[in-house]
Motif scaffolding. Sequence first.
Motif, PDB file in Angstrom:
ATOM      1  N   GLU A   1      -0.770 -48.686 -12.347  1.00 12.84           N
ATOM      2  CA  GLU A   1      -1.162 -49.068 -10.980  1.00 12.84           C
ATOM      3  C   GLU A   1      -1.224 -47.856 -10.052  1.00 12.84           C
ATOM      4  OE1 GLU A   1       1.415 -51.865  -9.072  1.00 12.84           O
ATOM      5  OE2 GLU A   1       3.207 -50.826  -9.770  1.00 12.84           O
TER       6      GLU A   1
ATOM      7  N   THR B   1      -1.999 -44.411  -5.009  1.00 13.20           N
ATOM      8  CA  THR B   1      -2.498 -45.787  -5.047  1.00 13.20           C
ATOM      9  C   THR B   1      -3.811 -45.843  -4.270  1.00 13.20           C
ATOM     10  OG1 THR B   1      -1.220 -46.367  -3.079  1.00 13.20           O
ATOM     11  CG2 THR B   1      -0.190 -46.813  -5.205  1.00 13.20           C
TER      12      THR B   1
ATOM     13  N   PRO C   1       2.982 -56.042  -9.927  1.00 14.28           N
ATOM     14  CA  PRO C   1       2.197 -54.901 -10.432  1.00 14.28           C
ATOM     15  C   PRO C   1       0.754 -55.315 -10.731  1.00 14.28           C
ATOM     16  CG  PRO C   1       4.273 -55.100 -11.638  1.00 14.28           C
ATOM     17  CD  PRO C   1       4.152 -56.327 -10.777  1.00 14.28           C
TER      18      PRO C   1
ATOM     19  N   PRO D   1      -2.393 -53.441 -12.348  1.00 14.30           N
ATOM     20  CA  PRO D   1      -2.933 -52.205 -12.925  1.00 14.30           C
ATOM     21  C   PRO D   1      -4.350 -51.923 -12.425  1.00 14.30           C
ATOM     22  CG  PRO D   1      -2.041 -53.644 -14.643  1.00 14.30           C
ATOM     23  CD  PRO D   1      -2.062 -54.444 -13.377  1.00 14.30           C
TER      24      PRO D   1
ATOM     25  N   HIS E   1      -8.205 -47.710 -16.126  1.00 12.65           N
ATOM     26  CA  HIS E   1      -7.300 -46.641 -15.695  1.00 12.65           C
ATOM     27  C   HIS E   1      -7.525 -45.342 -16.469  1.00 12.65           C
ATOM     28  CE1 HIS E   1      -3.414 -44.489 -15.354  1.00 12.65           C
ATOM     29  NE2 HIS E   1      -3.409 -44.990 -14.137  1.00 12.65           N
TER      30      HIS E   1
ATOM     31  N   ASP F   1       2.202 -51.737 -16.954  1.00 17.33           N
ATOM     32  CA  ASP F   1       1.607 -52.235 -15.703  1.00 17.33           C
ATOM     33  C   ASP F   1       1.921 -51.306 -14.530  1.00 17.33           C
ATOM     34  OD1 ASP F   1       0.634 -54.310 -17.059  1.00 17.33           O
ATOM     35  OD2 ASP F   1       1.806 -55.871 -16.046  1.00 17.33           O
TER      36      ASP F   1
ATOM     37  N   ARG G   1       4.163 -49.207  -4.133  1.00 17.75           N
ATOM     38  CA  ARG G   1       4.282 -50.503  -4.821  1.00 17.75           C
ATOM     39  C   ARG G   1       5.751 -50.704  -5.214  1.00 17.75           C
ATOM     40  NH1 ARG G   1      -0.317 -50.415  -3.001  1.00 17.75           N
ATOM     41  NH2 ARG G   1      -2.202 -50.342  -4.263  1.00 17.75           N
TER      42      ARG G   1
END
Length: 434
Positions: free
Chosen positions: A257, A351, A405, A407, A411, A253, A357
């Motif tokens: 992210e 991010t 978190p 994600p 991704h 996760d 984060r």
Amino acid sequence: MDTANVRWPDSLWSAVTPPGSDLPTLAGTTEADVIVIGAGFTGLSSALYLREAGVDVAVIEAIEPGWGASGRNNGQVIPTLSRPDPDDIIAKHGAVGERFVTLLRDSASTLFEVARRYAIEAEQEQTGWVQPVHSPGRIKIAERRVRQWSKFGAPVEMLSRAATRAMLGSDAWFGGFWNKTGGHINPLALSRGLARVLLERGGRIYARSPAISFERRNQRWVVKTAQGQISGRALIVATNAYTGEFSKSLAPDIAHEVMPVLSWQMATQPLSEAARKTIIPGRQAMSDTHGELYFARYDARNRLVTGGAVIGPANRAEKMKSMVSGRLKKLWPEIGQVSFDYVWNGYVGMTTDFLPRIHRLGPDAYGWTGCNGRAVALSIALGDELSKAVRGHPESELALPFTDPVPIVAHGLLRRVAPLMLMVYRWRDAREIA
Ligand SMILES: Cc1cc2nc3c(=O)[nH]c(=O)nc-3n(C[C@H](O)[C@H](O)[C@H](O)COP(=O)(O)OP(=O)(O)OC[C@H]3O[C@@H](n4cnc5c(N)ncnc54)[C@H](O)[C@@H]3O)c2cc1C
């Protein structure tokens, strides 16, 4: 991955920095009060603050201290985030956001103070950090930053076009944002210095020991590597943009992210004394307002350490050399012939909103990611906060704006196309902002 054969990147920093301490790998079963995964600035700083508080701490590192972003970055010590300013941070996080802004405000001074306190020789120069603006309309970015950071008592100033020209020796910029507490370091020397000090104070570091997983068992955290396992009361996951590099199961996760974006770094030949009289004569660290960032700082041997990003898989180092030498000659015609003695790269964890984060991962377990290329100073300062968190300080006093978190969807696919964002940045950079 066979970690025994992983070699240091051919970077300026690995060429000029004395080797680090010999370190054991983790084998068999052992314990610590606090386990830290990752020996970059965050992990080493957290461990050192913990050790100073008398805590038994063990750091588990996949390769060696500084192997991730901390040993390969540009070494600019910058007490701001890349884009969000204090109002953005506070709008999102309220009171804890204010504490985070204060931490960030002081983060460059914290880093230089840590280096001073432990007599770490990291070629540090607290010459200040400047963000020049690359179009007349972007003056408002600098004005906003000066306004917002001044409210928090940061030693910031607005630079006129003439003052920017005098500071940087180029007509390319239209003014700038100036923070006197910033500067630059040799980041690998700082990583190895922190590791040395931690060992001298009785901390443990296991190198060439990628953590495969962590889990909660019998009220303790258990971290497994290929040849060993360690259990502890508390855990700090400090693997940042390199989280997915050695084990897909470590913290998927967190790995998903951020978008790990390859940032190229390069060091020129040492510049002549004559060139240095006009090109950034005060030796400040500089990163401007381009999305495709223009950045440079001197190292201790008077090389300009700069870099950029490139699209496409082929001949990337050669493409970088040609593109960046052209850029340097345009910024500073008096630089003459430019050659690059070192070219290397590393992953920056981006991010979507350019905010970091920070996570609570379970009882007495914390982690963070999302440096957005701006966390040399922040990661050292976060070490203090993370060490307080695992020592049970009330969250209401910590400068840790926690989120869960989340994600990034698709991704894997986005990671493949992320380099194309550079075209968007170039397009935006060429346009004036409203
Ligand atoms: C090329 C580049 C240039 C940059 N320039 C600047 C700059 O000039 N100024 C600035 O402010 N910021 C800059 N940054 C960002 C800055 O370097 C990072 O924010 C900072 O170093 C993050 O430190 P960290 O300790 O959190 O992460 P890292 O230094 O990445 O440390 C993570 C560590 O975890 C280890 N690890 C990963 N997986 C495992 C595992 N499974 N088991 C054990 N260990 C593991 C890695 O080997 C690594 O050593 C740059 C980043 C890059 C990549």
